[in-house]
Scaffold this motif. Structure first.
Motif, PDB file in Angstrom:
ATOM      1  N   LEU A 106       2.201   6.749  20.986  1.00 22.59           N
ATOM      2  CA  LEU A 106       2.691   5.453  21.464  1.00 22.59           C
ATOM      3  C   LEU A 106       2.519   5.316  22.966  1.00 22.59           C
ATOM      4  N   ASP A 107       2.770   6.406  23.709  1.00 28.69           N
ATOM      5  CA  ASP A 107       2.579   6.369  25.171  1.00 28.69           C
ATOM      6  C   ASP A 107       1.130   6.082  25.528  1.00 28.69           C
ATOM      7  N   ILE A 108       0.210   6.699  24.804  1.00 28.33           N
ATOM      8  CA  ILE A 108      -1.218   6.489  25.072  1.00 28.33           C
ATOM      9  C   ILE A 108      -1.595   5.046  24.797  1.00 28.33           C
ATOM     10  N   VAL A 109      -1.167   4.507  23.661  1.00 32.43           N
ATOM     11  CA  VAL A 109      -1.476   3.126  23.305  1.00 32.43           C
ATOM     12  C   VAL A 109      -0.873   2.157  24.342  1.00 32.43           C
ATOM     13  N   ARG A 110       0.317   2.460  24.807  1.00 32.08           N
ATOM     14  CA  ARG A 110       0.968   1.576  25.792  1.00 32.08           C
ATOM     15  C   ARG A 110       0.276   1.624  27.151  1.00 32.08           C
ATOM     16  N   ARG A 111      -0.322   2.752  27.518  1.00 34.89           N
ATOM     17  CA  ARG A 111      -1.000   2.878  28.809  1.00 34.89           C
ATOM     18  C   ARG A 111      -2.370   2.230  28.814  1.00 34.89           C
ATOM     19  N   GLU A 112      -3.047   2.266  27.693  1.00 32.00           N
ATOM     20  CA  GLU A 112      -4.452   1.806  27.649  1.00 32.00           C
ATOM     21  C   GLU A 112      -4.565   0.308  27.600  1.00 32.00           C
TER      22      GLU A 112
ATOM     23  N   ALA B  31       0.838  -1.196   0.000  1.00 36.37           N
ATOM     24  CA  ALA B  31       0.000   0.000   0.000  1.00 36.37           C
ATOM     25  C   ALA B  31       0.876   1.250   0.000  1.00 36.37           C
ATOM     26  N   ASP B  32       0.228   2.406   0.036  1.00 37.93           N
ATOM     27  CA  ASP B  32       0.962   3.670  -0.018  1.00 37.93           C
ATOM     28  C   ASP B  32       1.333   4.196   1.372  1.00 37.93           C
ATOM     29  N   TYR B  33       1.257   3.360   2.401  1.00 35.21           N
ATOM     30  CA  TYR B  33       1.568   3.827   3.746  1.00 35.21           C
ATOM     31  C   TYR B  33       2.398   2.805   4.511  1.00 35.21           C
ATOM     32  N   LEU B  34       3.093   3.316   5.514  1.00 36.14           N
ATOM     33  CA  LEU B  34       3.789   2.491   6.497  1.00 36.14           C
ATOM     34  C   LEU B  34       3.024   2.631   7.803  1.00 36.14           C
ATOM     35  N   MET B  35       2.820   1.536   8.502  1.00 36.79           N
ATOM     36  CA  MET B  35       2.165   1.557   9.811  1.00 36.79           C
ATOM     37  C   MET B  35       3.252   1.635  10.877  1.00 36.79           C
ATOM     38  N   ILE B  36       3.038   2.487  11.861  1.00 43.22           N
ATOM     39  CA  ILE B  36       3.975   2.623  12.968  1.00 43.22           C
ATOM     40  C   ILE B  36       3.206   2.254  14.231  1.00 43.22           C
ATOM     41  N   ARG B  37       3.718   1.254  14.951  1.00 40.36           N
ATOM     42  CA  ARG B  37       3.000   0.797  16.130  1.00 40.36           C
ATOM     43  C   ARG B  37       3.967   0.343  17.214  1.00 40.36           C
ATOM     44  N   ASP B  38       3.403   0.101  18.384  1.00 39.23           N
ATOM     45  CA  ASP B  38       4.165  -0.426  19.494  1.00 39.23           C
ATOM     46  C   ASP B  38       4.441  -1.905  19.251  1.00 39.23           C
ATOM     47  N   ASN B  39       5.554  -2.387  19.800  1.00 36.49           N
ATOM     48  CA  ASN B  39       5.927  -3.774  19.616  1.00 36.49           C
ATOM     49  C   ASN B  39       5.234  -4.694  20.617  1.00 36.49           C
ATOM     50  N   GLY B  40       4.322  -4.169  21.405  1.00 36.47           N
ATOM     51  CA  GLY B  40       3.621  -4.959  22.408  1.00 36.47           C
ATOM     52  C   GLY B  40       2.307  -5.498  21.880  1.00 36.47           C
ATOM     53  N   PRO B  41       1.419  -5.877  22.792  1.00 33.45           N
ATOM     54  CA  PRO B  41       0.101  -6.396  22.397  1.00 33.45           C
ATOM     55  C   PRO B  41      -0.645  -5.385  21.530  1.00 33.45           C
TER      56      PRO B  41
END
Length: 195
Positions: free
Chosen positions: A189-195, A108-118
């Motif tokens: 990323l901090d928000i995703v890791r806390r929730e 696709a035309d995008y790269l996904m950036i995410r946390d390496n956790g769950p």
């Protein structure tokens, strides 16, 4: 660093079998509900992580992708390349190619950036090399919490449904904008890791 290919479920199963995840067995086998799962998560293919040095073959594939998608705008290409290299220096960040049946290379035309956790929420951000745009999983309230002004010209509010969590764009137009984008991504990323 390694490139892992497969569906998100296959990758989760591989990581569980390889004992690489920090999840408990009950949560490792759980599949996110459709209400929580991000629609683009199923389009994920190869992933690049910042846990180890980038091998030459992976670097070539990533640069080919960026330069192929960024077009002829040299500044946008350089900013995108620098931003991704900086991301890959982070220990718990995954950069994944999106998949598309409409392109000859299947990407696709995008790269996904995410946390390496769950993966409860999917990507923290999407980066499109074609326009240098970083779409971040943040809203105006998050900007206020960071002490940032929504009127800052480098920040663009997206006109999306209230339920869409990706309300902020930050194009990588120059070094200052890329620095701000990195700050915004860190907050997401901090928000995703806390929730």
């Amino acid at each position: 660093m390694r490139i892992i290919e497969g569906s998100p479920q296959e990758i989760v199963e591989y990581e569980r079998l390889a004992d690489r995840t920090s999840q408990t067995s009950a949560t490792a086998d759980a599949v996110p509900s459709p209400e929580i799962a991000e629609p683009d998560a199923a389009d994920e293919t190869a992933a690049l992580t910042g846990a180890a040095p980038l091998p030459a073959a992976d670097h070539v594939a990533l640069m080919k992708y960026i330069y192929g998608r960024a077009g002829k705008n040299h500044e946008r290409t350089v900013q995108t390349e620098r931003f991704i290299k900086r991301l890959l220096e982070q220990e718990n960040v995954v950069v994944a190619f999106g998949r598309s049946s409409r392109t000859s290379d299947g990407l696709a035309d995008y790269l996904m950036i995410r946390d390496n956790g769950p993966q409860r929420y999917g990507a923290a951000a999407y980066l499109r090399p074609s326009n240098g745009g970083l779409t971040v999983r943040l809203g105006p309230d998050d900007l206020e919490g960071l002490g940032l002004d929504e009127q800052d010209g480098r920040i663009q509010r997206r006109n999306v449904a209230p339920s869409d969590p990706y309300k902020i764009n930050c194009p990588l137009t120059d070094d200052e904008a890329a620095g701000l984008a990195f700050t915004l991504l860190g907050a997401a990323l901090d928000i995703v890791r806390r929730e």
